[in-house]
Design a protein around this motif. Structure first.
Motif, PDB file in Angstrom:
ATOM      1  N   SER A 138       0.573  -1.121   0.052  1.00  0.00           N
ATOM      2  CA  SER A 138      -0.102  -0.099  -0.010  1.00  0.00           C
ATOM      3  C   SER A 138       0.832   1.290   0.047  1.00  0.00           C
ATOM      4  N   ASN A 139       0.355   2.244  -0.057  1.00  0.00           N
ATOM      5  CA  ASN A 139       0.991   3.676  -0.006  1.00  0.00           C
ATOM      6  C   ASN A 139       1.816   3.538   1.033  1.00  0.00           C
ATOM      7  N   ARG A 140       2.697   4.342   1.269  1.00  0.00           N
ATOM      8  CA  ARG A 140       3.894   4.538   2.487  1.00  0.00           C
ATOM      9  C   ARG A 140       3.253   4.935   3.524  1.00  0.00           C
ATOM     10  N   ASP A 141       2.181   5.850   3.489  1.00  0.00           N
ATOM     11  CA  ASP A 141       1.630   6.710   4.526  1.00  0.00           C
ATOM     12  C   ASP A 141       0.555   5.850   5.231  1.00  0.00           C
ATOM     13  N   GLY A 142       0.138   4.777   4.504  1.00  0.00           N
ATOM     14  CA  GLY A 142      -1.023   3.895   4.768  1.00  0.00           C
ATOM     15  C   GLY A 142      -2.456   4.630   4.770  1.00  0.00           C
ATOM     16  N   LEU A 143      -2.518   5.562   3.835  1.00  0.00           N
ATOM     17  CA  LEU A 143      -3.683   6.220   4.072  1.00  0.00           C
ATOM     18  C   LEU A 143      -4.877   5.326   3.288  1.00  0.00           C
ATOM     19  N   GLY A 144      -6.134   5.483   3.876  1.00  0.00           N
ATOM     20  CA  GLY A 144      -7.122   4.485   3.652  1.00  0.00           C
ATOM     21  C   GLY A 144      -7.101   3.430   4.376  1.00  0.00           C
ATOM     22  N   THR A 145      -6.152   2.938   5.242  1.00  0.00           N
ATOM     23  CA  THR A 145      -6.155   1.797   5.933  1.00  0.00           C
ATOM     24  C   THR A 145      -7.252   1.803   7.061  1.00  0.00           C
ATOM     25  N   LYS A 146      -8.208   0.892   7.106  1.00  0.00           N
ATOM     26  CA  LYS A 146      -9.130   1.023   7.952  1.00  0.00           C
ATOM     27  C   LYS A 146      -8.772   0.028   9.220  1.00  0.00           C
ATOM     28  N   VAL A 147      -9.233   0.651  10.421  1.00  0.00           N
ATOM     29  CA  VAL A 147      -8.477  -0.140  11.755  1.00  0.00           C
ATOM     30  C   VAL A 147      -9.789  -0.352  12.553  1.00  0.00           C
ATOM     31  N   LYS A 148      -9.779  -1.504  13.043  1.00  0.00           N
ATOM     32  CA  LYS A 148     -10.787  -2.126  13.858  1.00  0.00           C
ATOM     33  C   LYS A 148     -10.005  -2.442  15.131  1.00  0.00           C
ATOM     34  N   LEU A 149     -10.624  -2.022  16.199  1.00  0.00           N
ATOM     35  CA  LEU A 149      -9.980  -2.214  17.610  1.00  0.00           C
ATOM     36  C   LEU A 149     -10.778  -2.973  18.636  1.00  0.00           C
ATOM     37  N   ARG A 150     -10.458  -3.773  19.181  1.00  0.00           N
ATOM     38  CA  ARG A 150     -11.326  -4.419  20.435  1.00  0.00           C
ATOM     39  C   ARG A 150     -10.497  -4.514  21.799  1.00  0.00           C
ATOM     40  N   SER A 155     -11.458  -4.843  26.120  1.00  0.00           N
ATOM     41  CA  SER A 155     -12.862  -5.333  27.318  1.00  0.00           C
ATOM     42  C   SER A 155     -13.727  -4.424  27.420  1.00  0.00           C
ATOM     43  N   LEU A 156     -13.971  -3.220  26.797  1.00  0.00           N
ATOM     44  CA  LEU A 156     -14.908  -2.548  26.894  1.00  0.00           C
ATOM     45  C   LEU A 156     -15.761  -2.213  25.594  1.00  0.00           C
ATOM     46  N   GLY A 157     -15.186  -3.009  24.642  1.00  0.00           N
ATOM     47  CA  GLY A 157     -15.945  -2.791  23.155  1.00  0.00           C
ATOM     48  C   GLY A 157     -15.152  -2.610  21.896  1.00  0.00           C
ATOM     49  N   THR A 158     -15.601  -2.486  21.080  1.00  0.00           N
ATOM     50  CA  THR A 158     -15.008  -2.304  19.639  1.00  0.00           C
ATOM     51  C   THR A 158     -15.203  -0.794  19.076  1.00  0.00           C
ATOM     52  N   GLN A 159     -13.957  -0.373  18.557  1.00  0.00           N
ATOM     53  CA  GLN A 159     -13.946   0.835  18.014  1.00  0.00           C
ATOM     54  C   GLN A 159     -13.530   0.737  16.567  1.00  0.00           C
ATOM     55  N   TYR A 160     -13.667   1.774  15.704  1.00  0.00           N
ATOM     56  CA  TYR A 160     -13.301   1.746  14.265  1.00  0.00           C
ATOM     57  C   TYR A 160     -12.610   3.142  13.848  1.00  0.00           C
ATOM     58  N   ASN A 161     -11.711   3.208  13.133  1.00  0.00           N
ATOM     59  CA  ASN A 161     -11.085   4.312  12.684  1.00  0.00           C
ATOM     60  C   ASN A 161     -10.309   4.121  11.274  1.00  0.00           C
ATOM     61  N   GLN A 162      -9.795   5.195  10.903  1.00  0.00           N
ATOM     62  CA  GLN A 162      -8.995   5.125   9.465  1.00  0.00           C
ATOM     63  C   GLN A 162      -7.993   6.060   9.316  1.00  0.00           C
ATOM     64  N   ALA A 163      -7.089   5.703   8.729  1.00  0.00           N
ATOM     65  CA  ALA A 163      -5.919   6.727   8.266  1.00  0.00           C
ATOM     66  C   ALA A 163      -6.312   7.659   7.077  1.00  0.00           C
ATOM     67  N   THR A 164      -6.511   9.080   7.559  1.00  0.00           N
ATOM     68  CA  THR A 164      -6.666  10.120   6.479  1.00  0.00           C
ATOM     69  C   THR A 164      -5.882  11.450   7.149  1.00  0.00           C
ATOM     70  N   THR A 165      -5.490  12.279   6.299  1.00  0.00           N
ATOM     71  CA  THR A 165      -4.892  13.507   6.567  1.00  0.00           C
ATOM     72  C   THR A 165      -6.016  14.549   6.197  1.00  0.00           C
ATOM     73  N   ALA A 166      -6.920  14.054   5.039  1.00  0.00           N
ATOM     74  CA  ALA A 166      -7.842  15.068   4.526  1.00  0.00           C
ATOM     75  C   ALA A 166      -9.181  15.227   5.410  1.00  0.00           C
ATOM     76  N   LEU A 167      -9.393  16.406   6.157  1.00  0.00           N
ATOM     77  CA  LEU A 167     -10.612  16.624   6.783  1.00  0.00           C
ATOM     78  C   LEU A 167     -10.453  18.153   7.192  1.00  0.00           C
ATOM     79  N   GLY A 168     -11.730  18.707   7.398  1.00  0.00           N
ATOM     80  CA  GLY A 168     -11.999  19.937   7.917  1.00  0.00           C
ATOM     81  C   GLY A 168     -12.124  21.167   6.709  1.00  0.00           C
ATOM     82  N   TYR A 169     -11.376  22.181   7.116  1.00  0.00           N
ATOM     83  CA  TYR A 169     -11.571  23.084   5.823  1.00  0.00           C
ATOM     84  C   TYR A 169      -9.901  23.669   5.799  1.00  0.00           C
ATOM     85  N   ASN A 170      -9.411  23.600   4.475  1.00  0.00           N
ATOM     86  CA  ASN A 170      -8.451  24.128   4.191  1.00  0.00           C
ATOM     87  C   ASN A 170      -7.031  23.349   4.785  1.00  0.00           C
ATOM     88  N   SER A 171      -7.225  22.411   5.380  1.00  0.00           N
ATOM     89  CA  SER A 171      -6.152  21.878   6.436  1.00  0.00           C
ATOM     90  C   SER A 171      -5.928  20.318   6.165  1.00  0.00           C
TER      91      SER A 171
END
Length: 537
Positions: A460-472, A474-490
């Motif tokens: 994959s691209n060296r930065d790993g952008l677009g990688t989906k992460v599922k984390l578990r 004892s309290l439950g499951t979360q999801y996140n992803q690798a990205t730098t593009a969000l917000g406004y102008n930034s």
């Protein structure tokens, strides 16, 4: 996943930081529209020392739209690791040219050093990171100057890096705004008072998709990808694979115009499905003055949701991803209509600021018009806001308890997010029109645990952008992803952050890389930054 309520607190450390920068917009009697829309910022690690550095875009002289002296330079500040920063703009060669707007950070040539793309009114620039503390302007060679057929140089607001065809090379998406020229612009007025023109008075312009050829050059594939047929008035840009088909999709917040959700068809083409999906308009069937946007899973169901900033009286829409390509405007049910309709905001981020396992919302607030008090009896400078996630997609305004300095109003614009001091609590950098920026260090007094993943792609691209992460845990499951593009102008930190609440062990981390490779880590200790290199299979 919540483990007890905790107060989110920020402290503006701009004075102690040694960051000396003023965002200069060159306010003119003619009130050119772009004067009220600059203010980009990126947090990224340009020298690979493990510390996030800060890059600010800046305006230019009017009417030349050139950086006639150093007051208009874009600025790079190196993180010294002790709470201070050093201005290294000149030695890095990142002064920039033209009237700059947004910025996007990404390692487009996979050499391990993050590069910068700067979008602007009259100049777009690609700066290659040479790995020795310097950057080279390679815009001409790369072929990414922001030209649109029959229009010439478009007014670009922002840009973002993503790998739309999963070939391991970051491609570039450029968001363009109005078909507007300083040469033909006329003075607008409200109640006989000079004011910035409404975007309603102008046509939009097509956006641009540049495909990375892997040899330092890019090909404009806007037409063949169908991107150019969707002409909008773009301001916000965010990426996510909302339907989990393995290809990254694009959300664009348009100004006083329907939003776009560009579904990646997986064959090099995109289709705008915003209307069918329910994100083109808000729950009242109206287009909002879309500013910034983020595209993250807010309710931990594994499906990315959309949060968008907008204008006074509209509320900031929150679109919940229901699955099967459908979204629902849940702004009212989430409590956000009442909390946001009395304000205007630009920058935005969906992040877990108190590390309780639930992502919160940060908005960079300000009215649009610098004479809004005179015209509409509304203050121009506004305080930023932070909305704490209470669970079950319900939010509370935590701004009043977020620290004394957080209450101070200013004409804010862009916002970038990342852990500037590597303490596991996410910080924010916010730009201010014609003033110094704000560096918001997260001082939340929480004992909650955390983990940050620094991804290194191979296939994959060296930065790993677009990688989906599922984390578990004892309290439950979360999801996140690798990205730098969000917000406004930034452009925000590429590292992936999770708040873990009271869990001090992560039982399992499952990564799905853009290449399709799945990777699992087990029993990882909390409270650390973990480098994850893409496995061979």
């Amino acid at each position: 996943m919540v483990s007890g309520a905790s107060a989110i607190q920020f402290e503006n450390v701009i004075r102690a930081s040694n960051v000396k920068f003023t965002l200069r917009t060159s306010i003119s009697p003619q009130r050119y529209t772009f004067e009220t829309m600059t203010g980009g910022v990126a947090v990224f690690d340009y020298n690979n020392d493990g510390l996030l550095d800060i890059y600010f875009t800046n305006g230019a002289a009017i009417p030349s739209l050139e950086k006639t002296d150093s007051r208009f330079w874009n600025r790079l500040f190196r993180n010294n690791g002790d709470g201070t920063f050093t201005d290294v703009t000149e030695e890095a060669g990142l002064q920039g040219a033209g009237y700059s707007m947004g910025v996007a950070a990404g390692d487009y040539d996979n050499d391990g050093f993050v590069d910068l793309y700067v979008a602007g009114v009259n100049r777009n620039q690609l700066f290659h990171n040479n790995g020795d503390g310097t950057f080279t302007d390679v815009t001409g060679k790369a072929g990414v100057a922001g030209m649109v057929p029959k229009l010439g140089k478009a007014w670009s607001v922002t840009a973002g890096w993503f790998d739309y065809n999963n070939d391991g090379l970051l491609d570039l998406f450029v968001v363009n705004y109005l078909n507007y020229s300083i040469k033909t612009a006329t003075l607008c007025a409200q109640q006989g008072i000079p004011a910035y023109c409404s975007p309603v008075d102008f046509l939009g312009t097509p956006n641009i998709l540049y495909r990375n050829n892997g040899d330092g050059t890019f090909t404009d594939v806007s037409e063949q990808s169908h991107i150019s047929q969707y002409v909008g008035k773009g301001m916000g840009l965010a990426f996510a694979d909302y339907d989990n088909d393995g290809f990254t999709d694009i959300f664009i917040s348009n100004d006083t115009f329907e939003n776009y959700l560009l579904h990646n068809n997986g064959d090099g083409t995109f289709t705008n499905v915003a209307m069918l999906s329910g994100v083109a308009y808000n729950a009242f069937g109206r287009a909002v003055a879309g500013m910034g946007a983020d595209f993250q899973d807010i309710d931990n169901d594994g499906k990315p949701d959309v949060f968008e900033t907008a204008m006074f009286g509209e509320g900031f829409p929150l679109y919940r991803n229901l699955g099967d390509g459908q979204f629902q405007d849940v702004t009212g049910a989430a409590g956000l209509s009442a909390l946001t309709s009395g304000s205007t905001a630009w920058g935005v981020g969906i992040f877990d600021f108190d590390n309780d396992g639930l992502k919160d919302l940060f908005t960079a607030n300000s009215d649009i018009l610098d004479n809004s008090m005179e015209l509409a009896h509304r203050p121009y400078p506004l305080a930023n806001r932070v909305f704490r996630n209470k669970g079950n997609l319900k939010f509370e305004d935590a701004s009043s308890k977020a620290g004394a300095s957080f209450q101070i109003p200013a004409p804010h614009r862009g916002a970038a997010f990342g852990d500037l001091n590597n303490d596991g609590k996410l910080d924010a950098v916010v730009t201010v029109m014609n003033g110094p920026p704000e560096i918001w260090m997260n001082r939340s007094s929480t004992r909650n645990h955390w983990i940050i993943l620094k991804l290194v792609g191979a296939k994959s691209n060296r930065d790993g952008l677009g990688t989906k992460v599922k984390l578990r845990t004892s309290l439950g499951t979360q999801y996140n992803q690798a990205t730098t593009a969000l917000g406004y102008n930034s452009s925000s930190d590429k590292r992936v952050h999770f708040g873990l609440g009271s869990a001090d062990i992560v039982e399992e981390i499952e990564l799905t890389w853009p290449s399709g490779i799945k990777q699992v880590l087990k029993n990882v200790k909390a409270d650390q930054i973990v480098t994850v290199r893409e496995s061979a299979q």
